[in-house]
Design a protein around this motif. Structure first.
Motif, PDB file in Angstrom:
ATOM      1  N   LYS A  16       3.192  11.708  18.593  1.00 52.93           N
ATOM      2  CA  LYS A  16       2.947  13.012  19.206  1.00 52.93           C
ATOM      3  C   LYS A  16       3.625  13.071  20.579  1.00 52.93           C
ATOM      4  CE  LYS A  16      -1.529  12.078  21.387  1.00 52.93           C
ATOM      5  NZ  LYS A  16      -2.955  12.362  21.343  1.00 52.93           N
ATOM      6  N   PRO A  17       3.930  14.267  21.072  1.00 48.73           N
ATOM      7  CA  PRO A  17       4.520  14.381  22.413  1.00 48.73           C
ATOM      8  C   PRO A  17       3.652  13.651  23.440  1.00 48.73           C
ATOM      9  CG  PRO A  17       4.586  16.488  21.297  1.00 48.73           C
ATOM     10  CD  PRO A  17       3.753  15.575  20.438  1.00 48.73           C
ATOM     11  N   GLY A  18       4.287  12.872  24.268  1.00 46.12           N
ATOM     12  CA  GLY A  18       3.568  12.065  25.241  1.00 46.12           C
ATOM     13  C   GLY A  18       3.122  10.722  24.697  1.00 46.12           C
ATOM     14  N   GLY A  19       3.337  10.489  23.393  1.00 43.05           N
ATOM     15  CA  GLY A  19       2.987   9.213  22.785  1.00 43.05           C
ATOM     16  C   GLY A  19       3.998   8.136  23.139  1.00 43.05           C
ATOM     17  N   ILE A  20       3.687   6.919  22.778  1.00 42.46           N
ATOM     18  CA  ILE A  20       4.458   5.748  23.201  1.00 42.46           C
ATOM     19  C   ILE A  20       5.124   5.042  22.024  1.00 42.46           C
ATOM     20  CG2 ILE A  20       4.233   3.426  24.231  1.00 42.46           C
ATOM     21  CD1 ILE A  20       3.907   5.726  26.248  1.00 42.46           C
ATOM     22  N   LEU A  21       6.377   4.665  22.234  1.00 43.73           N
ATOM     23  CA  LEU A  21       7.084   3.751  21.343  1.00 43.73           C
ATOM     24  C   LEU A  21       7.209   2.437  22.098  1.00 43.73           C
ATOM     25  CD1 LEU A  21       8.693   3.065  18.788  1.00 43.73           C
ATOM     26  CD2 LEU A  21      10.725   3.966  19.954  1.00 43.73           C
ATOM     27  N   SER A  22       6.664   1.365  21.535  1.00 44.25           N
ATOM     28  CA  SER A  22       6.672   0.054  22.171  1.00 44.25           C
ATOM     29  C   SER A  22       7.312  -0.951  21.220  1.00 44.25           C
ATOM     30  CB  SER A  22       5.236  -0.372  22.505  1.00 44.25           C
ATOM     31  OG  SER A  22       5.213  -1.658  23.090  1.00 44.25           O
ATOM     32  N   LEU A  23       8.383  -1.562  21.655  1.00 46.90           N
ATOM     33  CA  LEU A  23       9.134  -2.499  20.821  1.00 46.90           C
ATOM     34  C   LEU A  23       9.235  -3.864  21.504  1.00 46.90           C
ATOM     35  CD1 LEU A  23      12.115  -0.133  19.969  1.00 46.90           C
ATOM     36  CD2 LEU A  23      10.096  -0.584  18.548  1.00 46.90           C
ATOM     37  N   TYR A  24       9.111  -4.905  20.712  1.00 46.13           N
ATOM     38  CA  TYR A  24       9.326  -6.280  21.165  1.00 46.13           C
ATOM     39  C   TYR A  24      10.357  -6.869  20.219  1.00 46.13           C
ATOM     40  CZ  TYR A  24       8.005 -10.961  22.895  1.00 46.13           C
ATOM     41  OH  TYR A  24       7.999 -12.215  23.465  1.00 46.13           O
ATOM     42  N   LEU A  25      11.485  -7.308  20.774  1.00 50.13           N
ATOM     43  CA  LEU A  25      12.632  -7.691  19.947  1.00 50.13           C
ATOM     44  C   LEU A  25      13.245  -9.012  20.390  1.00 50.13           C
ATOM     45  CD1 LEU A  25      14.196  -4.132  19.971  1.00 50.13           C
ATOM     46  CD2 LEU A  25      13.158  -5.256  17.994  1.00 50.13           C
TER      47      LEU A  25
ATOM     48  N   ASP B 248       0.808  -1.218   0.000  1.00 48.79           N
ATOM     49  CA  ASP B 248       0.000   0.000   0.000  1.00 48.79           C
ATOM     50  C   ASP B 248       0.847   1.277   0.000  1.00 48.79           C
ATOM     51  OD1 ASP B 248       0.998  -0.004   2.583  1.00 48.79           O
ATOM     52  OD2 ASP B 248      -0.962  -0.111   3.559  1.00 48.79           O
ATOM     53  N   GLY B 249       2.151   1.118  -0.213  1.00 51.05           N
ATOM     54  CA  GLY B 249       3.037   2.274  -0.263  1.00 51.05           C
ATOM     55  C   GLY B 249       3.605   2.673   1.088  1.00 51.05           C
ATOM     56  N   ASN B 250       3.140   2.053   2.155  1.00 46.77           N
ATOM     57  CA  ASN B 250       3.663   2.340   3.492  1.00 46.77           C
ATOM     58  C   ASN B 250       4.720   1.307   3.867  1.00 46.77           C
ATOM     59  OD1 ASN B 250       1.914   4.575   4.255  1.00 46.77           O
ATOM     60  ND2 ASN B 250       0.272   3.063   4.262  1.00 46.77           N
ATOM     61  N   ASP B 251       5.779   1.768   4.511  1.00 45.84           N
ATOM     62  CA  ASP B 251       6.779   0.854   5.046  1.00 45.84           C
ATOM     63  C   ASP B 251       7.418   1.489   6.273  1.00 45.84           C
ATOM     64  OD1 ASP B 251       9.119   2.449   4.306  1.00 45.84           O
ATOM     65  OD2 ASP B 251       8.860   1.725   2.268  1.00 45.84           O
ATOM     66  N   ALA B 252       8.406   0.834   6.838  1.00 43.94           N
ATOM     67  CA  ALA B 252       9.008   1.281   8.088  1.00 43.94           C
ATOM     68  C   ALA B 252       9.695   2.638   7.986  1.00 43.94           C
ATOM     69  CB  ALA B 252      10.008   0.234   8.585  1.00 43.94           C
ATOM     70  N   TYR B 253      10.073   3.049   6.784  1.00 49.01           N
ATOM     71  CA  TYR B 253      10.774   4.322   6.596  1.00 49.01           C
ATOM     72  C   TYR B 253       9.901   5.391   5.956  1.00 49.01           C
ATOM     73  CZ  TYR B 253      14.866   1.296   7.172  1.00 49.01           C
ATOM     74  OH  TYR B 253      15.787   0.394   7.639  1.00 49.01           O
ATOM     75  N   ASN B 254       8.679   5.036   5.603  1.00 48.26           N
ATOM     76  CA  ASN B 254       7.815   5.990   4.923  1.00 48.26           C
ATOM     77  C   ASN B 254       6.358   5.538   5.055  1.00 48.26           C
ATOM     78  OD1 ASN B 254       6.922   8.102   3.306  1.00 48.26           O
ATOM     79  ND2 ASN B 254       7.176   6.919   1.440  1.00 48.26           N
TER      80      ASN B 254
ATOM     81  N   CYS C  20      10.615  -6.679  14.217  1.00 49.43           N
ATOM     82  CA  CYS C  20      10.769  -6.009  12.926  1.00 49.43           C
ATOM     83  C   CYS C  20      12.103  -5.276  12.834  1.00 49.43           C
ATOM     84  CB  CYS C  20       9.610  -5.029  12.723  1.00 49.43           C
ATOM     85  SG  CYS C  20       9.767  -3.975  11.283  1.00 49.43           S
ATOM     86  N   LEU C  21      12.467  -4.562  13.887  1.00 44.04           N
ATOM     87  CA  LEU C  21      13.623  -3.665  13.854  1.00 44.04           C
ATOM     88  C   LEU C  21      14.912  -4.378  13.452  1.00 44.04           C
ATOM     89  CD1 LEU C  21      13.851  -0.630  14.459  1.00 44.04           C
ATOM     90  CD2 LEU C  21      14.609  -1.246  16.751  1.00 44.04           C
ATOM     91  N   GLU C  22      15.077  -5.611  13.842  1.00 46.40           N
ATOM     92  CA  GLU C  22      16.291  -6.366  13.526  1.00 46.40           C
ATOM     93  C   GLU C  22      16.414  -6.682  12.037  1.00 46.40           C
ATOM     94  OE1 GLU C  22      13.181  -9.474  14.551  1.00 46.40           O
ATOM     95  OE2 GLU C  22      13.730  -7.484  15.282  1.00 46.40           O
ATOM     96  N   HIS C  23      15.330  -6.507  11.287  1.00 44.37           N
ATOM     97  CA  HIS C  23      15.330  -6.764   9.842  1.00 44.37           C
ATOM     98  C   HIS C  23      15.653  -5.519   9.018  1.00 44.37           C
ATOM     99  CE1 HIS C  23      13.470 -10.790  10.120  1.00 44.37           C
ATOM    100  NE2 HIS C  23      12.821 -10.286  11.166  1.00 44.37           N
ATOM    101  N   LEU C  24      15.628  -4.351   9.631  1.00 48.29           N
ATOM    102  CA  LEU C  24      15.764  -3.095   8.891  1.00 48.29           C
ATOM    103  C   LEU C  24      17.229  -2.704   8.724  1.00 48.29           C
ATOM    104  CD1 LEU C  24      12.889  -1.074  10.582  1.00 48.29           C
ATOM    105  CD2 LEU C  24      12.804  -2.447   8.486  1.00 48.29           C
TER     106      LEU C  24
ATOM    107  N   TRP D 185      18.302   0.701  11.501  1.00 48.38           N
ATOM    108  CA  TRP D 185      17.374   0.699  12.630  1.00 48.38           C
ATOM    109  C   TRP D 185      17.334   2.045  13.341  1.00 48.38           C
ATOM    110  CZ3 TRP D 185      18.730   1.390  17.757  1.00 48.38           C
ATOM    111  CH2 TRP D 185      20.071   1.186  18.112  1.00 48.38           C
ATOM    112  N   ILE D 186      18.451   2.749  13.379  1.00 46.36           N
ATOM    113  CA  ILE D 186      18.475   4.066  14.033  1.00 46.36           C
ATOM    114  C   ILE D 186      17.652   5.064  13.219  1.00 46.36           C
ATOM    115  CG2 ILE D 186      19.945   5.989  14.753  1.00 46.36           C
ATOM    116  CD1 ILE D 186      22.179   3.790  15.129  1.00 46.36           C
ATOM    117  N   GLY D 187      17.841   5.067  11.908  1.00 45.78           N
ATOM    118  CA  GLY D 187      17.047   5.938  11.044  1.00 45.78           C
ATOM    119  C   GLY D 187      15.561   5.635  11.159  1.00 45.78           C
ATOM    120  N   ALA D 188      15.219   4.346  11.257  1.00 47.42           N
ATOM    121  CA  ALA D 188      13.814   3.959  11.402  1.00 47.42           C
ATOM    122  C   ALA D 188      13.251   4.490  12.717  1.00 47.42           C
ATOM    123  CB  ALA D 188      13.666   2.443  11.327  1.00 47.42           C
ATOM    124  N   LEU D 189      13.978   4.292  13.807  1.00 45.73           N
ATOM    125  CA  LEU D 189      13.479   4.770  15.100  1.00 45.73           C
ATOM    126  C   LEU D 189      13.378   6.292  15.145  1.00 45.73           C
ATOM    127  CD1 LEU D 189      15.088   2.429  17.788  1.00 45.73           C
ATOM    128  CD2 LEU D 189      12.751   2.414  16.894  1.00 45.73           C
ATOM    129  N   ASP D 190      14.343   6.981  14.536  1.00 47.69           N
ATOM    130  CA  ASP D 190      14.246   8.446  14.468  1.00 47.69           C
ATOM    131  C   ASP D 190      13.000   8.865  13.698  1.00 47.69           C
ATOM    132  OD1 ASP D 190      16.565   8.834  15.951  1.00 47.69           O
ATOM    133  OD2 ASP D 190      17.813   9.338  14.206  1.00 47.69           O
TER     134      ASP D 190
END
Length: 168
Positions: free
Chosen positions: A99-108, A60-66, A80-84, A87-92
């Motif tokens: 949004k400010p106060g939002g959550i980043l949740s990772l399972y690795l 659908d045109g969406n991916d981890a970097y766009n 997912c992150l270990e496949h990219l 990974w630093i660019g993806a997380l940035d």
């Protein structure tokens, strides 16, 4: 009990079945609320409940970097992150969409599972650790960072709250 044997060690068979997310979702539900996405879910039915799935498989045109989503309450991603490649660019990038106060949740994947190491599983480009991801989050100004250690799926979970102002 169904097991996998790899280099003389036994692992639960479910580690080879996909959908690792099922082990993290019960905990992530406490952090990930509102409007969010699940990056790398592989199948929409495996996505975090209520999240929009973002995966190359969806074409659908969406991916981890766009991806088209921003102002998100959370981004959830499992195994997912270990496949990219970057990974630093993806997380940035992901951080810029929360949004400010939002959550980043990772399972690795945890380093303990030998098959998931980069030299044994060529689909994995990185061996990430709790310490590395925690250091990244702290460097970017995340607050309220919480993490597990290795679980029975030989994986770890880490969550953090996006800062304001953004520190990339």
């Amino acid at each position: 009990m169904n097991i996998i044997k790899y280099k003389g060690r036994d692992y639960p068979h479910f580690q080879a079945e996909g959908n690792a997310s099922q082990f993290a979702i019960p905990f992530a539900k406490h952090f990930c609320k509102g409007h969010g996405i699940d990056i790398g879910c592989n199948r929409q039915e495996w996505a975090f409940p209520g999240a929009i799935g973002v995966d190359l498989n969806f074409n659908d045109g969406n991916d981890a970097y766009n991806f088209e989503y921003e102002g998100l309450d959370y981004i959830y991603s499992s195994h997912c992150l270990e496949h990219l490649p970057n990974w630093i660019g993806a997380l940035d990038y992901w951080t810029s969409k929360i949004k400010p106060g939002g959550i980043l949740s990772l399972y690795l994947p945890h380093y303990n599972q030998e098959y998931w190491r980069t030299w044994n599983n060529l689909k994995h480009l990185h061996n990430l650790s709790v310490e590395m991801i925690k250091d990244y989050m702290e460097d970017r100004g995340y607050i309220n960072i919480f993490h597990s250690d290795r679980d029975m799926n030989d994986s770890f979970m880490i969550v953090g709250e996006r800062p304001w102002p953004l520190q990339i």
